[in-house]
Design an enzyme around this catalytic site. Structure first.
Site, mmCIF file in Angstrom:
data_model
loop_
_atom_site.group_PDB
_atom_site.id
_atom_site.type_symbol
_atom_site.label_atom_id
_atom_site.label_comp_id
_atom_site.label_asym_id
_atom_site.label_seq_id
_atom_site.Cartn_x
_atom_site.Cartn_y
_atom_site.Cartn_z
ATOM 1 N N SER A 68 0.871 -1.189 0.030
ATOM 2 C CA SER A 68 -0.034 -0.022 0.020
ATOM 3 C C SER A 68 0.699 1.151 -0.028
ATOM 4 O O SER A 68 2.077 1.256 0.458
ATOM 5 C CB SER A 68 -1.052 -0.024 0.989
ATOM 6 O OG SER A 68 -1.671 -1.175 1.246
HETATM 7 N N1 SAH Z 1 -1.239 -4.880 4.020
HETATM 8 C C1 SAH Z 1 -0.323 -5.199 2.802
HETATM 9 C C2 SAH Z 1 -1.157 -4.808 1.375
HETATM 10 C C3 SAH Z 1 -1.149 -5.798 0.507
HETATM 11 S S1 SAH Z 1 -2.305 -6.012 -0.749
HETATM 12 C C4 SAH Z 1 0.791 -4.344 2.682
HETATM 13 O O1 SAH Z 1 1.287 -3.486 3.648
HETATM 14 O O2 SAH Z 1 1.880 -4.879 1.978
HETATM 15 C C5 SAH Z 1 -3.541 -6.830 -0.036
HETATM 16 C C6 SAH Z 1 -3.288 -8.329 0.351
HETATM 17 O O3 SAH Z 1 -4.645 -8.765 0.867
HETATM 18 C C7 SAH Z 1 -2.815 -9.111 -0.666
HETATM 19 O O4 SAH Z 1 -1.586 -9.744 -0.256
HETATM 20 C C8 SAH Z 1 -3.794 -10.153 -0.938
HETATM 21 O O5 SAH Z 1 -3.376 -11.601 -1.273
HETATM 22 C C9 SAH Z 1 -4.375 -10.011 0.393
HETATM 23 N N2 SAH Z 1 -6.071 -10.699 0.514
HETATM 24 C C10 SAH Z 1 -6.901 -10.588 -0.404
HETATM 25 N N3 SAH Z 1 -8.117 -11.222 -0.034
HETATM 26 C C11 SAH Z 1 -7.736 -11.702 1.035
HETATM 27 C C12 SAH Z 1 -8.642 -12.914 2.249
HETATM 28 N N4 SAH Z 1 -9.748 -13.213 1.812
HETATM 29 N N5 SAH Z 1 -7.735 -13.344 2.918
HETATM 30 C C13 SAH Z 1 -6.603 -12.563 3.295
HETATM 31 N N6 SAH Z 1 -5.683 -11.999 2.665
HETATM 32 C C14 SAH Z 1 -6.375 -11.408 1.361
#
Ligand code: SAH
Length: 221
Positions: A68
């Site tokens: 993010s």
């Molecule tokens: N907080 C992260 C943002 C990553 S993007 C950071 O700081 O890097 C969002 C993430 O959510 C992705 O890795 C994706 O695989 C995950 N995601 C999406 N749907 C999900 C679910 N149902 N359960 C767990 N993770 C999920």
């Protein structure tokens, strides 16, 4: 110099410049800014992108996901701290692990779940083996179902956007607990919502327009 400290575009100076930039964009909580100044974001992206780690922008990570934008991480973390005495948080969507690390600087305990196995493993290595956070618990699972064993949570923070708020996450909130979640379709306008539980009632407030990767069901191998 250790890899954590970084040098040149990954140095403490770069982190401090990012903090100044976030201050200009309206981030005010000094504890949040101190955490951003401390966590080495360049270690949460590939080496090829590490020189861009302190730009205020989202960057690609593995499996088509993104780390993010620092502004959004800071804004969501400010919302977490907006209520006093928050000590435990559940994050859905570990991804790179960066938001998780920022939270871990400020909380007694952070639980975080990720549905994509290689991302889970990589985050585990970074956060637990390398950066040695003792207060982080990670799990490879579909966060639509929360993490019931450690519920209820004072705050649940979701970093991927579902079309609708998952009911189970509301159920895993403590009384007066808050769910911070982006909602809406991918590549259209999503809204960052702050949902506060009061008994069996839920009060919803829109914070701002955002763009997150979609929240998907099921977990990958
Ligand atoms: N907080 C992260 C943002 C990553 S993007 C950071 O700081 O890097 C969002 C993430 O959510 C992705 O890795 C994706 O695989 C995950 N995601 C999406 N749907 C999900 C679910 N149902 N359960 C767990 N993770 C999920």
């Amino acid at each position: 110099m250790t890899p954590q400290q970084g040098a040149g575009l990954t140095s403490q100076k770069s982190r401090d410049r990012l903090v100044a930039n976030l201050r200009n964009k309206g981030i005010q909580n000094e504890r949040v800014l101190a955490a951003i100044a401390k966590v080495p974001r360049h270690l949460f992206v590939s080496e090829a992108l590490s020189k861009r780690a302190y730009e205020d922008t989202a960057l690609p990570i593995d499996a088509g996901q993104t780390i993010s934008q620092p502004y959004i991480v800071a804004r969501m973390t400010e919302l977490v701290l907006a209520q006093e005495n928050v000590t435990r948080v559940l994050e859905v969507g570990t991804g790179s692990g960066y938001q998780c690390a920022v939270l871990a600087e400020l909380m007694d305990r952070v639980y975080s779940v990720e549905r994509i196995k290689p991302l889970f493993k990589q985050a585990h290595r970074r956060l637990i083996s390398e950066l040695r956070y003792r207060n982080i618990r990670l799990r490879h699972t579909d966060g639509t179902w929360g993490w019931s064993e450690s519920a209820p949570y004072e705050v649940i923070l979701v970093t991927a956007a579902p079309d609708e708020v998952p009911q189970v996450l509301l159920e895993q909130l403590a009384d007066r607990g808050r769910l911070i979640i982006p909602v809406g379709e991918y590549k259209t306008t999503q809204r960052l919502l702050l949902i506060t539980r009061k008994g069996d009632r839920f009060h919803e407030q829109e914070i701002e327009k955002v763009q997150f990767v979609p929240m998907l069901k099921g977990q990958t191998k």
